[in-house]
Design an enzyme around this catalytic site. Structure first.
Site, PDB file in Angstrom:
ATOM      1  N   ARG A 231       0.854  -1.808   0.056  1.00  0.00           N
ATOM      2  CA  ARG A 231       0.126  -0.217   0.197  1.00  0.00           C
ATOM      3  C   ARG A 231       0.810   1.123   0.065  1.00  0.00           C
ATOM      4  NH1 ARG A 231      -2.383  -3.995   3.216  1.00  0.00           N
ATOM      5  NH2 ARG A 231      -4.194  -4.461   2.517  1.00  0.00           N
TER       6      ARG A 231
ATOM      7  N   HIS B 248      -0.853  -2.386  -4.614  1.00  0.00           N
ATOM      8  CA  HIS B 248      -0.702  -3.494  -5.477  1.00  0.00           C
ATOM      9  C   HIS B 248      -0.719  -2.647  -6.816  1.00  0.00           C
ATOM     10  CE1 HIS B 248      -0.059  -6.203  -2.266  1.00  0.00           C
ATOM     11  NE2 HIS B 248      -0.966  -6.684  -2.310  1.00  0.00           N
TER      12      HIS B 248
ATOM     13  N   HIS C 136       2.350 -12.881  -4.914  1.00  0.00           N
ATOM     14  CA  HIS C 136       1.152 -12.746  -4.249  1.00  0.00           C
ATOM     15  C   HIS C 136       0.112 -14.511  -4.501  1.00  0.00           C
ATOM     16  CE1 HIS C 136      -2.157 -11.628  -1.787  1.00  0.00           C
ATOM     17  NE2 HIS C 136      -1.490  -9.985  -2.008  1.00  0.00           N
TER      18      HIS C 136
ATOM     19  N   ASP D  33      -1.355  -9.516   8.868  1.00  0.00           N
ATOM     20  CA  ASP D  33      -1.356  -8.861   7.289  1.00  0.00           C
ATOM     21  C   ASP D  33      -0.859  -7.983   7.880  1.00  0.00           C
ATOM     22  OD1 ASP D  33      -1.623  -8.498   4.630  1.00  0.00           O
ATOM     23  OD2 ASP D  33      -3.706  -7.851   4.974  1.00  0.00           O
TER      24      ASP D  33
ATOM     25  N   GLU E  86       4.961 -12.774   1.097  1.00  0.00           N
ATOM     26  CA  GLU E  86       5.071 -11.402   0.280  1.00  0.00           C
ATOM     27  C   GLU E  86       6.538 -10.715  -0.223  1.00  0.00           C
ATOM     28  OE1 GLU E  86       2.059  -9.284  -0.316  1.00  0.00           O
ATOM     29  OE2 GLU E  86       0.344 -10.880   0.396  1.00  0.00           O
TER      30      GLU E  86
END
Length: 356
Positions: free
Chosen positions: A86, A111, A182, A256, A321
């Site tokens: 982000r 992304h 991803h 996350d 990631e």
């Protein structure tokens, strides 16, 4: 003729934005198989053995090009860029010039924007049974980013059951470059209703992590994991931590978050994570040259139907990631990812599979 994972290559043949899409099948000497579509550089399936030698697909993917283009998938297996993760308010500045990007995740640019690298057709060349080279040229101004960025991404399925991704990129103007993959992994294997990953055992080579606000933007802080739900320095069952009463767990609806990899030297290929499935014995080790690892426990998966007509409910996949930390261009405490003319962006990430 279908692949080992049951994919029908013809279902991936189409013309998108005037370019042909196709399915490329990589296979190593041990019989492992990786299927990749040049739309989005997507790793569609990955067949790996369990402790008894049984092959299963261990990544979440879609079974045809039409579903990929519809954008119903949450970046399943895709190449991500020009900026993974982000950027706050969809804005950043380089040398005093402000650039504005699409806000496609609350007020953030996520992304790469509305059509990041995950939603473009890459030029593909399979150089041998185990190697696929993908290239894409991102035009100056695409999704608001400055500079023409030329990317080469090489997927290799090694004979040691490793998926190796090597990235290179150059630009004709200062820009951001923060690429990643991803893939959602499920070491138990993709089934009719794919099982949760919360019983996996996770170890992270990370002493610090990046706390975020309620829309997943960092405060600019690298915080110690000690005493938090994010302390995976010793092997820990994910279920023990993922629903703890903690503001950071609530902000991410689980895990996350970006973790700071304990690298001895900047840019050195370093073990970042180990994930184990006790039931099948599969082990996934993630190595990367990047400073950060976004660990995402599939908190927003919603029952998407994918390969083999299988269902992907919440927490049925986990992502590792490798990237720079979120919003790093606006966070002075983080490693930066500005690429200038004459420089070459390079990154290597390896997903190494074994059993125990």
């Amino acid at each position: 003729m279908s692949t080992k994972s049951g994919l029908e290559p013809k279902r991936f043949e189409a013309v998108v934005d005037g370019k042909n899409t196709a399915l490329y099948v990589l296979e190593n000497k041990q019989g492992a198989e990786m299927c990749v579509c040049n739309y989005g550089g997507i790793i569609v399936t990955l067949m790996m053995p369990d402790r008894n030698g049984n092959m299963d697909n261990v990544v979440l993917g879609l079974s045809n090009i039409d579903d990929m283009v519809k954008e119903v998938n949450p970046y399943l297996g895709a190449a991500i860029g020009r900026y993974g993760n982000r950027i706050a308010n969809g804005k950043f500045s380089i040398d005093g010039v402000e650039y504005t990007l699409p806000q496609n995740n609350a007020t953030n640019c996520l992304h790469g924007g509305l059509r990041g690298f995950s939603h473009h057709v890459w030029d593909a060349e399979q150089t041998n049974k185990q190697t696929l080279v993908l290239k894409y040229v991102s035009a100056d101004g695409e999704e608001g980013f400055p500079g023409t960025l030329s990317i080469e991404m090489t997927y290799t399925l090694t004979d040691e059951n490793e998926v190796r991704i090597d990235y290179k990129a150059t630009t004709d103007k200062k820009t951001l470059c923060n690429l990643t993959n991803h893939s959602f992994f499920n070491l138990g294997g993709i089934k009719a209703e794919t099982p949760s990953i919360i019983n996996n055992v996770l170890t992270l080579n990370c002493d610090k992590y990046i706390p975020v606000d309620e829309i997943a933007i960092p405060f600019g802080e690298k915080a110690p994991v000690e005493g938090t739900p994010f302390d995976f320095r010793q092997p820990t069952v994910i279920a023990e931590r993922i629903d703890m009463d903690d503001v950071q767990i609530k902000n991410g609806s689980g895990i996350d978050h970006s973790f700071c990899i304990n690298q001895k030297n900047e840019g050195e290929l370093t073990l970042a994570a180990v994930c184990e499935d006790p039931e099948t014995g599969r082990v996934l080790k993630t190595y990367t040259t990047e400073p950060g690892l976004q660990v995402y426990s599939g908190n927003f998966l919603d029952g998407t139907i994918g390969v083999g007509n299988c269902k992907f409910p919440r927490r049925s996949g986990i992502c590792f990631e490798a990237q720079h930390h979120p919003d790093c261009i606006n966070q002075t405490n983080f490693e930066q990812c500005i690429l200038a003319p004459g420089e070459t962006y390079k990154q290597t990430t390896v997903y190494a599979f074994s059993t125990k």
